[in-house]
Design an enzyme around this catalytic site. Structure first.
Site, PDB file in Angstrom:
ATOM      1  N   ARG A  30       0.828  -1.219   0.000  1.00  0.00           N
ATOM      2  CA  ARG A  30       0.000   0.000   0.000  1.00  0.00           C
ATOM      3  C   ARG A  30       0.859   1.265   0.000  1.00  0.00           C
ATOM      4  O   ARG A  30       0.467   2.277  -0.587  1.00  0.00           O
ATOM      5  CB  ARG A  30      -0.931  -0.005   1.213  1.00  0.00           C
ATOM      6  CG  ARG A  30      -2.044  -1.008   1.037  1.00  0.00           C
ATOM      7  CD  ARG A  30      -2.984  -1.021   2.209  1.00  0.00           C
ATOM      8  NE  ARG A  30      -4.147  -1.833   1.909  1.00  0.00           N
ATOM      9  CZ  ARG A  30      -4.947  -2.371   2.815  1.00  0.00           C
ATOM     10  NH1 ARG A  30      -4.704  -2.175   4.104  1.00  0.00           N
ATOM     11  NH2 ARG A  30      -5.979  -3.081   2.459  1.00  0.00           N
ATOM     12  N   LYS A  48     -21.173 -15.808   1.234  1.00  0.00           N
ATOM     13  CA  LYS A  48     -22.597 -15.569   1.511  1.00  0.00           C
ATOM     14  C   LYS A  48     -23.347 -14.821   0.418  1.00  0.00           C
ATOM     15  O   LYS A  48     -22.866 -13.824  -0.101  1.00  0.00           O
ATOM     16  CB  LYS A  48     -22.711 -14.749   2.789  1.00  0.00           C
ATOM     17  CG  LYS A  48     -22.391 -15.527   4.042  1.00  0.00           C
ATOM     18  CD  LYS A  48     -22.761 -14.640   5.186  1.00  0.00           C
ATOM     19  CE  LYS A  48     -22.511 -15.228   6.537  1.00  0.00           C
ATOM     20  NZ  LYS A  48     -22.518 -14.150   7.532  1.00  0.00           N
ATOM     21  N   GLY A  75     -10.170  -7.561  -1.484  1.00  0.00           N
ATOM     22  CA  GLY A  75     -10.407  -8.577  -0.475  1.00  0.00           C
ATOM     23  C   GLY A  75      -9.924  -9.950  -0.894  1.00  0.00           C
ATOM     24  O   GLY A  75      -8.842 -10.083  -1.463  1.00  0.00           O
ATOM     25  N   GLY A  94     -14.190  -3.791   0.734  1.00  0.00           N
ATOM     26  CA  GLY A  94     -15.530  -3.279   1.011  1.00  0.00           C
ATOM     27  C   GLY A  94     -15.919  -2.166   0.056  1.00  0.00           C
ATOM     28  O   GLY A  94     -17.046  -2.097  -0.430  1.00  0.00           O
TER      29      GLY A  94
HETATM   30  P1  AMP Z   1     -16.086 -13.428   0.679  1.00  0.00           P
HETATM   31  O1  AMP Z   1     -15.352 -12.668   1.740  1.00  0.00           O
HETATM   32  O2  AMP Z   1     -17.563 -13.297   0.728  1.00  0.00           O
HETATM   33  O3  AMP Z   1     -15.524 -13.161  -0.701  1.00  0.00           O
HETATM   34  O4  AMP Z   1     -15.860 -14.955   0.983  1.00  0.00           O
HETATM   35  C1  AMP Z   1     -14.601 -15.549   1.027  1.00  0.00           C
HETATM   36  C2  AMP Z   1     -14.714 -16.778   1.850  1.00  0.00           C
HETATM   37  O5  AMP Z   1     -15.653 -17.659   1.263  1.00  0.00           O
HETATM   38  C3  AMP Z   1     -13.407 -17.528   1.922  1.00  0.00           C
HETATM   39  O6  AMP Z   1     -12.960 -17.508   3.267  1.00  0.00           O
HETATM   40  C4  AMP Z   1     -13.781 -18.935   1.502  1.00  0.00           C
HETATM   41  O7  AMP Z   1     -13.237 -19.921   2.317  1.00  0.00           O
HETATM   42  C5  AMP Z   1     -15.283 -18.957   1.631  1.00  0.00           C
HETATM   43  N1  AMP Z   1     -15.898 -19.971   0.753  1.00  0.00           N
HETATM   44  C6  AMP Z   1     -15.790 -20.074  -0.568  1.00  0.00           C
HETATM   45  N2  AMP Z   1     -16.429 -21.162  -1.013  1.00  0.00           N
HETATM   46  C7  AMP Z   1     -16.942 -21.785   0.057  1.00  0.00           C
HETATM   47  C8  AMP Z   1     -17.712 -22.966   0.236  1.00  0.00           C
HETATM   48  N3  AMP Z   1     -18.053 -23.734  -0.784  1.00  0.00           N
HETATM   49  N4  AMP Z   1     -18.070 -23.298   1.493  1.00  0.00           N
HETATM   50  C9  AMP Z   1     -17.710 -22.526   2.538  1.00  0.00           C
HETATM   51  N5  AMP Z   1     -16.990 -21.389   2.429  1.00  0.00           N
HETATM   52  C10 AMP Z   1     -16.621 -21.020   1.201  1.00  0.00           C
END
Ligand code: AMP
Length: 396
Positions: A39, A200, A353, A376
């Site tokens: 950064r 999610k 992220g 974010g």
């Molecule tokens: P995000 O911050 O929403 O982009 O999510 C990233 C996180 O999603 C990472 O820590 C991954 O381990 C998790 N992730 C991705 N695919 C899966 C899955 N099939 N089951 C559980 N966690 C997942």
């Protein structure tokens, strides 16, 4: 939607002026040493421009969460040292933010000199965007430059509040974010493909809703895909499920169909018998995940399906991994998609992220058009929300 037509450092006369530049120096520090200076390196272009054009540069940033108190564990002094090395000139470190020392050092600056204020979050007023604090901070300078995209979605005193008192423009980092991401959202080179993954549905619902009106193809992978499979009546075993979002997932798919958007979810999955790096694993079809097993990555057939959808794309926006990349047995799908995006020749935009970290870790960073510097903030940008740290800047 955030306006993308903002003045930059090149649109304002900075020579001989005291310029308050908000940077993102929120770098990881272990035992007093900076463990990743990315950064700081990225901020150099804007700072050098200001120096070379005779500005008196007053840098500021937050670091960590000092909770509104002076706590030298979160001092920016190591940043001043590293930045001095990178710029090849002394960066004068202030002992405070709006105190006597900062004021005296700011007043004594000569054209082309650079100083760094202490951590703006040493004052609780920073995150409250307190007008009196913002005014005091602004009083150090004559121009405000925001170049901290990572905090642009927050209305804090140093990211937005100071713009009430000073002419405000963006630096090169924010300019790049808004021109590339804004360009993709407003006038994408088609076909426009969005790939969304991660944990999610609820975290990405705003992005899905905004992008479904703009893209030609929407690809859903990662943990959130299982809620979509559930809405199709598939057996998803113990995969990640947001039961209260099943109906919503169904209505998103219906909307995609109505709009003629190609909507892809995994056809097969690498499943594990527990959420563990060393679990037993195998590949099964999407309607056939047994109880006691969970989908932790997309399968090989899906890798090909997604890669084919990316081939020939004009623009690709990607946010969120295809599987649990923290476990080596389940990073394959994310690597395959990164490879496909890298090979596509499309304008490729990686949300910050986890997806940015995955692309960097897997060695594809150089192949992408743009990797956003804010997790974010890039998500909110893709949601079509107005970002306070950009909204507050002067229009061209
Ligand atoms: P995000 O911050 O929403 O982009 O999510 C990233 C996180 O999603 C990472 O820590 C991954 O381990 C998790 N992730 C991705 N695919 C899966 C899955 N099939 N089951 C559980 N966690 C997942």
């Amino acid at each position: 939607m955030t306006s993308v037509n903002k003045k930059t450092v090149e649109d304002i006369q900075v020579s001989g002026k005291r310029v308050l530049a908000r940077c993102d120096f929120n770098v990881p520090i272990a035992d007093g040493a900076i463990s990743d200076d990315k950064r700081i390196r990225e901020s150099v272009k804007t700072i050098k421009y200001l120096m070379d054009n005779g500005a008196r540069v007053i840098l500021c940033s937050h670091m960590g969460r000092p909770k509104g108190e002076f706590n030298m564990k979160y001092s920016l002094a190591p940043v001043a040292k590293r930045l001095s090395e990178l710029l090849g000139t002394e960066v004068i470190m202030a002992a405070d933010v709006i105190g006597e020392d900062a004021k005296a050092k700011a007043a004594a600056l000569k054209d082309g000199q650079v100083m760094l204020l202490e951590n703006v979050r040493f004052h609780k007023e920073e995150e409250k965007n307190d007008p009196a604090f913002a005014k005091e901070l602004a009083s150090l300078a004559e121009i405000f430059v925001n170049d901290a995209f990572g905090t642009a979605h927050r209305a804090h005193a140093s990211t937005a509040g100071v713009a009430d008192y000073l002419p405000a423009v963006c630096g090169y980092l924010i300019q790049k974010e808004i021109s590339i991401m804004g360009g993709a959202l407003n006038d994408p080179k088609r076909p426009f493909v969005a790939i969304l993954g991660g944990a999610k549905v609820s975290d990405k619902i705003g992005v899905i809703t905004n992008l479904i009106d703009k893209v030609d193809t929407l690809i859903i992978g990662g943990g959130m895909a299982y809620t979509f499979m559930k809405s199709l009546g598939h057996n998803i075993g113990d995969s990640l499920l947001e039961a209260d979002k099943v109906e919503l997932a169904g209505s998103i798919m219906k909307k995609a169909e109505e709009k003629g958007v190609k909507f892809l979810i995994p056809q097969d999955n690498r499943i594990g018998d527990k959420y563990d790096a060393n679990c037993a694993f195998r590949t099964v079809d999407s309607d056939d995940i047994p109880e006691g097993w969970m989908g932790l990555d997309i399968g090989e057939r899906t890798e090909k399906l997604f890669a084919d959808a990316v081939k020939g794309a004009g623009t690709v926006v990607w946010n969120g991994p295809m599987g649990v990349t923290e476990f080596p047995n389940f990073e394959h799908g994310t690597i395959a998609v990164a490879q496909a995006v890298a090979d596509s020749g499309a304008i490729s935009i990686i949300g910050g992220g986890d997806s940015a970290a995955a692309v960097e870790k897997l060695g594809f960073a150089d192949k992408m058009t743009h990797i956003s510097t804010g997790g974010g903030a890039s998500l909110e940008f893709l949601e079509g929300l107005a970002l306070p740290g950009i909204e507050c800047l002067n229009d061209k």
